[in-house]
Motif scaffolding. Structure first.
Motif, mmCIF file in Angstrom:
data_model
loop_
_atom_site.group_PDB
_atom_site.id
_atom_site.type_symbol
_atom_site.label_atom_id
_atom_site.label_comp_id
_atom_site.label_asym_id
_atom_site.label_seq_id
_atom_site.Cartn_x
_atom_site.Cartn_y
_atom_site.Cartn_z
ATOM 1 N N PHE A 1 0.835 -1.198 0.000
ATOM 2 C CA PHE A 1 0.000 0.000 0.000
ATOM 3 C C PHE A 1 0.871 1.250 0.000
ATOM 4 O O PHE A 1 0.592 2.219 -0.711
ATOM 5 C CB PHE A 1 -0.911 0.021 1.242
ATOM 6 C CG PHE A 1 -2.188 -0.726 1.043
ATOM 7 C CD1 PHE A 1 -3.072 -0.344 0.038
ATOM 8 C CD2 PHE A 1 -2.512 -1.813 1.837
ATOM 9 C CE1 PHE A 1 -4.254 -1.037 -0.156
ATOM 10 C CE2 PHE A 1 -3.685 -2.514 1.642
ATOM 11 C CZ PHE A 1 -4.556 -2.127 0.646
ATOM 12 N N ALA A 2 1.930 1.200 0.823
ATOM 13 C CA ALA A 2 2.828 2.352 0.892
ATOM 14 C C ALA A 2 3.440 2.626 -0.476
ATOM 15 O O ALA A 2 3.484 3.774 -0.934
ATOM 16 C CB ALA A 2 3.917 2.097 1.926
ATOM 17 N N SER B 1 0.822 4.117 -2.813
ATOM 18 C CA SER B 1 0.461 5.522 -2.608
ATOM 19 C C SER B 1 1.643 6.423 -2.966
ATOM 20 O O SER B 1 1.457 7.534 -3.470
ATOM 21 C CB SER B 1 -0.042 5.755 -1.191
ATOM 22 O OG SER B 1 1.013 5.914 -0.305
ATOM 23 N N SER C 1 16.314 3.590 -1.459
ATOM 24 C CA SER C 1 16.109 3.269 -0.048
ATOM 25 C C SER C 1 16.090 1.769 0.229
ATOM 26 O O SER C 1 16.366 1.354 1.341
ATOM 27 C CB SER C 1 14.841 3.936 0.481
ATOM 28 O OG SER C 1 13.756 3.661 -0.337
ATOM 29 N N TYR C 2 15.779 0.954 -0.750
ATOM 30 C CA TYR C 2 15.709 -0.487 -0.491
ATOM 31 C C TYR C 2 16.834 -1.280 -1.153
ATOM 32 O O TYR C 2 17.025 -2.449 -0.848
ATOM 33 C CB TYR C 2 14.383 -1.061 -0.988
ATOM 34 C CG TYR C 2 13.209 -0.757 -0.096
ATOM 35 C CD1 TYR C 2 12.904 -1.592 0.968
ATOM 36 C CD2 TYR C 2 12.405 0.337 -0.319
ATOM 37 C CE1 TYR C 2 11.818 -1.330 1.782
ATOM 38 C CE2 TYR C 2 11.318 0.616 0.495
ATOM 39 C CZ TYR C 2 11.031 -0.228 1.547
ATOM 40 O OH TYR C 2 9.970 0.015 2.352
ATOM 41 N N ASN D 1 -0.055 5.939 5.362
ATOM 42 C CA ASN D 1 0.384 5.463 4.046
ATOM 43 C C ASN D 1 1.813 4.956 4.034
ATOM 44 O O ASN D 1 2.347 4.625 2.979
ATOM 45 C CB ASN D 1 0.244 6.537 2.974
ATOM 46 C CG ASN D 1 -1.195 6.870 2.708
ATOM 47 O OD1 ASN D 1 -2.065 6.008 2.896
ATOM 48 N ND2 ASN D 1 -1.477 8.085 2.327
ATOM 49 N N GLY D 2 2.445 4.912 5.188
ATOM 50 C CA GLY D 2 3.775 4.296 5.263
ATOM 51 C C GLY D 2 4.848 4.988 4.455
ATOM 52 O O GLY D 2 5.813 4.345 4.036
ATOM 53 N N GLN D 3 4.701 6.303 4.241
ATOM 54 C CA GLN D 3 5.674 6.968 3.374
ATOM 55 C C GLN D 3 7.044 7.149 4.042
ATOM 56 O O GLN D 3 8.066 7.116 3.379
ATOM 57 C CB GLN D 3 5.135 8.323 2.901
ATOM 58 C CG GLN D 3 3.903 8.195 2.028
ATOM 59 C CD GLN D 3 4.129 7.293 0.832
ATOM 60 O OE1 GLN D 3 4.925 7.589 -0.045
ATOM 61 N NE2 GLN D 3 3.437 6.158 0.789
ATOM 62 N N ALA E 1 8.335 5.075 6.320
ATOM 63 C CA ALA E 1 8.933 3.742 6.283
ATOM 64 C C ALA E 1 9.497 3.453 4.893
ATOM 65 O O ALA E 1 10.575 2.882 4.745
ATOM 66 C CB ALA E 1 7.889 2.696 6.655
ATOM 67 N N LEU E 2 8.765 3.882 3.878
ATOM 68 C CA LEU E 2 9.202 3.645 2.507
ATOM 69 C C LEU E 2 10.522 4.356 2.235
ATOM 70 O O LEU E 2 11.432 3.803 1.616
ATOM 71 C CB LEU E 2 8.129 4.155 1.547
ATOM 72 C CG LEU E 2 8.121 3.541 0.168
ATOM 73 C CD1 LEU E 2 7.753 2.084 0.261
ATOM 74 C CD2 LEU E 2 7.138 4.276 -0.724
ATOM 75 N N SER E 3 10.643 5.601 2.736
ATOM 76 C CA SER E 3 11.860 6.351 2.437
ATOM 77 C C SER E 3 13.062 5.779 3.185
ATOM 78 O O SER E 3 14.198 5.987 2.787
ATOM 79 C CB SER E 3 11.669 7.831 2.774
ATOM 80 O OG SER E 3 11.451 7.969 4.156
#
Lengths: 665, 392, 187
Positions: free
Chosen positions: B77-78, B81, B103-104, C138-140, C142-144
């Protein structure tokens, strides 16, 4: 008690295999029929050992004998009966035992099948080779993968139980055995191939002899793969059935080699060509099963269903190397004898089509193997970690699949050897018209996506071609007063049925992936919502407690029908929470529901994942059809000779002179 | 020519014309229709199409091999979005994918990026096809040439050797050419039915030659190589396996300690002490008695203590090293590091020399000795002991 | 058998052997590659963000205050991604709280990962955590930071560089050592 019984069984099997190898080997080297005949009987010792070990394992599972380490970690008192029985293949050691059992059953079948010529050296060598394979697997069970190891320390009062994913769906009871029946089944044709090299009987004997064996193995493997897809669809909760996971690829690789072999071997049977190809393909099929087992058991690849890391990796890899190496040496040794007396001239003939078939499947297998092992390769080269997933596979397998569909349509229409223009034109007419109609419909309905644009017409083309062949075949036999069943259940028609099933799978695959809808619904009890033409009503949540698991079930109805219950469950001693989707199957579309976020309390909102995909059910139906088709191809009535069948087709319209012309010489 | 076949010839031409026309028309419809459909696929995708495409390219962060498009996890979901937000902000596909990769790392992408072998994996299948077709074309051509020169049993040779494009043209001509009843190559070249069958029988019943000497050599040499290969491979793999078994204490939390420690040491050498220490702690968490990890943990702590003037850290370091020496007295690194602490921090040259002697007795590498030589000589001198021969 | 055919056979045999050799070499390569690989569960990959500037964090904390990472400039910050439903988060929370109470020059910043705010608040309250925690709709965030699964913790230097990433639960001694080392390395 169970441990002793089981160990005895494994040891008996191992000794039986060794004795068979030594005695058969001696008899074969010295050409002594009496000794060969004697050596064959040891296969039944092997079988007895495997049955004894299996019996001991099942007995231990059913009586919850937790003194066995395997039972303690794969069974618990709360495990339902079905999953207690399937516990035998819930983990590595038991799976190897199942492998051993299936292999010994095949070996016994081989001995019984060839009982009328007990001193024939071709089947005897084949038997020797299958015994070698069996000895390897029984040795594994004696050493690194011993299923009958006693637990160290005190005997626990209760066991851990199988992995939650493996006690969630009854398909666990049939999917692995089918897969193993398929994997292991390739041992027999492989053994015959090597035997033909050793005995220098390189003509059609071994191919003809193993035709049925390979069909059986292929059929089981096909069903096993389809069931696996079905299982992951029903259990894993993302709404897909094929994710190009290494474990899936591991099963697909031998299937590809096997499929290529089944086709290519017809060319050798009928025309004596493609000999090196056939031996290579069947060796590939068998060695890829070993490689696939290595992939799933060594844990070197990231996978959703690697259930175990184990120490078996090196052994399996060494065995793989040995198998391929031995086969290559034999092929190199017999290189000259393998040369066929005929050449294939590129033309519109069946021979050329078989060659194209081999190339297409070889490329397919290469792409899958490359994608599966590439993360390892790149890690070895520069240490970085990468994922190779669906986009890579789709971009190569899509076009390849379309090409395969096309040739699948054309190949059965081509006559052997001579290029008979009239006949080919006649046979191609309807399939081509069908493809043209499909294209027109596509334009009218504004189908998008380059893959779809090619896939639908090609599928229609291949489908009509296969159907036409089957119908014409049946009509001929009817006219010839052979009785309609004589040809309705002929081997060719079996093959055509499989082709039609493949077309169905292609259509379902393309439609479900391209026209699927995915969404997330947040509903309070009593609320309804319409999504993609379906009405969803959430009725509430309930907790269901069984001895094995505690589940939180949401009641939700689709289009006003009965309730579906997507749930999340926690199994006994395992803290892992497993979501179980609920599926409303339909011939037009499947509604797939998951409970993504359970409500905090009974009146709170719950979040559901919903996936609506058209035609998915047809994949499973087609899987069944493939099984039927394979059975007809293996056990159906015999076909006419290729030349005869060309004439037969001409005979249908005997009064049509343009058709009779080519045979006037 | 009989009356019947004359009549047949006329009807055939007419009949075939009709069928050929229908066939040609259908093929034409298919080709033109597919071309039209392909052209109508817009080259400018809508924002939704772009989002779907990017989401399919990005793995769900917590999944194995499932894309963010196909997954319903929080991470997916993150990603979705984020993609939506960026697409709406007018960022390019490349920019969005690069941001996630930053980042990953490359594992977040469903197919390898060009920098991590993406080009290789895309090219290899084509290379494979080219090699297979090339080999088959070459050998096929050679064999056909041979047949042309002399077919089996003195048959007239098959006319072969057409190149790919020629045979393609032949196929098309063959499909739509309504006229010529004869004259296409393959039929002219095909072997007549009778002779072919007798030939094939003959081939089967031909007595088999027993393998010639050269043939047997292939077999013997091959088997020898094979067994040797398997043997050595198994030996190598097994010995590696044993090493792992010694290192990995718990199968549940299995981690490759040897590799981790190695990486920690490299990091330590590069001055990235924080990273190194963290890696070592992770090893010690799994196996608190891992001597190599204890040694380097101790050494890094001691160095940190030196810089920081923090005696507590030096004490900790000494404890780690003493534990390491106790657990594995034959590991030279532990001795020399402990010796350093005893000599430089505790000013105990005698105790230090004991450690240094133990270090020298464990056969350390020459470079290691030369790096630590001067300190050791000092220690021996201060302790009033004779300097060991390795140091002079 | 005439001479030409014999020659053909020899040549064909050579061809078969050459191809067998090539395939054999390929298989040897594949086997070596596979034999030298380690199981996935034994592999760890360092985050690509280490030694890079920490991605910005700004938002509203669970108790309604404005929080941003930039305002911590000049101090060590431990950014901890957590959720009330994750078991290892429960394991590490005690250590985190102790650490936050004992160390003067390190701040902790919690970031909620895929959780309802009310659950996160009661989770922190249960362990007596008094450091600020942000909700991450929205976990933004965490995503970054490249978070896959909680708990995941990042140590950020006073000058805003990510020093290390800890995947899985943290413990007190490791945290203390990390900070000491980080300080001694000149941060």
């Amino acid at each position: 008690m169970n441990a002793v019984l089981g160990q005895t069984g494994v040891l008996l099997g191992f000794v039986g295999a060794l004795a068979g190898i030594v005695i058969l080997g001696y008899g074969l080297v010295k050409h002594r029929p009496g000794i060969i005949r004697h050596g064959r009987s040891y296969s039944f010792v092997l079988l007895a050992g495997a049955i004894l070990a299996t019996f001991a394992m099942e007995r231990a599972l059913l009586t919850h004998d937790f003194s066995l380490a395997y039972v303690a970690s794969n069974n618990s008192r709360e495990t339902p009966l079905l999953f207690t029985i399937t516990g035998m293949w819930s983990a590595l050691q038991g799976s190897i035992l199942l492998w051993g059992l299936v292999l010994t059953l095949y070996i016994a079948g081989l001995v019984i099948r060839t009982r009328r010529r007990p001193s024939d050296e071709l089947p005897a060598w084949a038997l020797l080779i299958t015994n070698l394979v069996a000895a390897f697997f029984f040795a594994l069970m004696l050493g690194p993968a011993n299923p009958f190891v006693r637990i160290s320390g005190a005997i626990p009062a209760d066991g851990i139980g199988p992995n939650p994913l493996l006690q969630d769906h009854p398909l666990v009871a049939i999917h692995p055995p089918f897969l193993y029946l398929g994997f292991v089944g390739f041992t027999v044709p492989f053994a015959f191939a090597l035997a033909s090299l050793i005995t220098n009987r390189l003509e059609e004997d071994w191919v003809t002899e193993t035709r049925r064996w390979s069909l059986i193995a292929w059929g089981f493997l096909t069903v096993g793969i389809v069931l696996g897809a079905w299982w992951s669809y029903q259990v894993l909760g993302w709404g897909g059935y094929w994710g190009w996971d290494p474990v899936e690829n591991a099963a697909l690789l031998p299937w590809l080699a096997g499929t290529a072999y089944l086709h290519s071997s017809i060319a050798q049977q009928r025309r004596g060509i493609l000999r090196v190809w056939n031996i290579s393909l069947i060796v590939s099929a068998f060695s890829l099963t070993i490689l696939g087992t290595f992939f799933t058991r060594s844990g070197i690849l990231q996978s959703v269903h690697s259930f175990s890391d184990s120490s078996l990796g090196p052994y399996l890899l060494a065995f793989f190397f040995l198998v391929v190496g031995a086969a290559l040496i034999l092929i190199a040794w017999r290189g000259d004898g393998l040369r066929s007396s005929r050449v294939i001239v590129p033309s519109m003939s069946r021979e050329t089509a078989f060659l194209v078939n081999n190339i297409l499947f070889a490329v397919f297998a290469f792409v899958v193997l490359l994608g599966t092992t590439f993360p390892l390769l790149i890690q070895a080269i520069n240490g970085s970690q990468v994922t190779v997933g669906a986009p890579y596979f789709d971009s190569f397998i899509g076009p390849l699949g379309i090409a395969i569909l096309f040739f699948m349509g054309v190949a059965p229409l081509l006559p052997w050897q001579r290029t008979n223009r009239t006949l080919v034109q006649k046979r191609l007419l309807w399939p081509t018209i069908g493809a043209a109609v499909a294209v027109v419909v596509e334009i009218a309905t504004r189908v998008h996506g380059p893959g779809l644009i090619f896939a639908y017409p090609m599928a229609v083309f291949a489908g009509i071609a296969a159907l036409r062949q089957a119908v014409v075949h049946t009509i001929i036999s009817n006219r010839r007063k052979d009785g309609i069943f004589r040809f309705l259940f002929s081997r060719t028609n079996g093959g055509m049925l499989v082709h039609i099933a493949v077309v169905m799978i292609a259509l379902a695959l393309v439609s479900s992936t391209s026209y699927g809808q995915r969404g997330s619904l947040v509903l309070k009890p009593g609320q309804s919502i319409v999504f993609d033409g379906h009405r969803f009503t959430y009725h509430g949540i309930q907790t269901v407690v069984t001895p094995a698991k505690t589940s939180l079930q949401a009641l939700i109805s689709v289009d006003g029908s009965a309730s579906y219950t997507p749930e999340v469950s926690q199994f006994g001693n395992n803290s892992q929470v497993v979501g179980t989707p609920a599926v409303r199957p339909g011939l037009l579309d499947d509604v797939y529901l998951t409970l993504d976020l359970p409500p905090k309390n009974s009146s709170g909102p719950a979040t559901f994942g919903v996936v609506i995909q058209p035609l998915v059910s047809w994949i499973w139906i087609a899987g069944g059809l493939m099984a039927v088709g394979t059975a007809i191809a293996a056990f159906g009535t015999k076909d006419a000779s290729p030349l005869e069948s060309v004439e037969e087709e001409l005979w249908v319209k005997r009064d049509d002179p343009d058709l009779s012309a080519p045979v006037v010489r | 020519m009989t009356e019947y076949s004359k009549r047949a010839l006329i009807i055939r031409i007419r009949g075939m014309k009709l069928r050929s026309w229908l066939l040609a028309l259908s093929v034409g419809v298919v080709v033109v229709g597919v071309a039209i459909s392909l052209l109508s696929v817009g080259s400018h995708p809508t924002p939704e199409q772009r989002m779907t495409r990017i989401e399919a390219e990005v793995k769900c962060p917590s999944c194995d091999g499932i894309s963010s498009l196909d997954s319903n996890t929080a991470g997916a979901f993150a990603v979705r979005s984020f993609v939506e937000q960026q697409v709406k902000a007018g960022k390019s596909n490349r920019f969005i994918i690069n941001a996630l990769e930053a980042s990953y790392g490359p594992t977040i992408l469903m197919s390898p990026p060009a920098s991590s072998g993406g080009t290789i994996i895309a090219a290899l299948p084509f290379v494979f096809v080219a090699v297979v077709l090339g080999l088959m074309g070459f050998f096929g051509y050679r064999r056909r040439r041979r047949y042309e020169l002399s077919g089996p049993d003195g048959q007239p040779g098959v006319e072969g050797g057409e190149s790919g494009s020629e045979s393609e043209a032949g196929v098309m001509g063959f499909l739509f050419d309504a006229g010529g009843a004869s004259g296409y190559k393959s039929e002219a070249g095909s072997i007549s039915k009778d002779s072919e069958y007798s030939e094939s029988r003959n081939f089967i019943s031909k007595p088999r030659r027993v393998g010639s000497i050269r043939q047997s050599w292939v077999l013997y040499l091959g088997v020898l190589l094979l067994l040797g290969g398997v043997g050595s491979a198994l030996w190598i793999v097994r010995s590696q396996d044993n090493l792992q078994k010694q290192l990995v204490a718990s199968a549940v939390q299995a981690r490759n300690e040897a590799q981790t420690i190695l990486r920690a040491r490299t990091l330590a050498n590069q001055g990235q002490d924080v990273q190194a220490l963290q890696l070592l702690s992770s090893v010690l968490e799994v196996d608190p008695n891992q001597p190599v990890a204890l040694t380097y943990q101790g050494w890094l702590l001691r160095q940190a203590g030196e810089k920081d003037k923090n005696p507590a850290l030096i004490n900790q370091g000494q404890q780690f090293l003493e534990k390491a020496v106790k657990l594995d007295p034959s590991y030279p690194d532990a001795h020399v590091f402990l010796g350093y602490i005893l000599f430089q921090d505790r000013h105990e040259p005698k105790l230090a020399s004991v450690q240094f002697s133990a270090f020298l007795a464990d056969k350390p590498s020459v470079s290691f000795i030369s790096a630590t030589k001067s300190v050791m000589i000092d220690a021996y001198k201060q302790a009033g002991l004779q300097i060991p021969p390795q140091l002079s | 058998m005439d001479n030409q055919d014999k020659a053909g056979r020899t040549r064909s045999r050579k061809t078969v052997r050459a191809i067998a050799l090539v395939v054999g070499l390929f298989v040897v390569g594949l086997s070596i590659l596979l034999a030298t690989r380690k199981p996935v569960s034994m592999q760890t990959v360092a985050s690509p963000l280490i030694n890079k500037a920490a991605p910005p964090i700004a938002g509203t904390s669970l108790d309604g205050k404005k929080v941003s990472l930039a305002s911590y400039s000049g101090r060590f910050v431990l950014v901890n991604f957590f959720a009330s439903w994750c078991t290892p988060c429960q394991d590490e929370e005690k250590a985190l709280v102790q650490f936050s109470n004992s160390s003067q020059d390190v701040s902790i910043l919690g970031v909620v990962f895929d959780d309802v705010n009310s659950s996160a608040i009661s989770f922190l309250r249960r362990y007596g955590a008094n450091y600020p925690a942000l909700s991450d709709p929205n976990g933004q965030i965490a995503l970054s930071y490249g978070v896959a699964q909680p708990p995941q913790t990042y140590l950020i230097s006073p000058n805003g560089v990510i020093l290390t990433e800890i995947v899985g639960p943290v413990n007190l001694t490791a945290l203390n050592q990390l900070i000491s080392i980080a300080k001694s390395s000149g941060f």
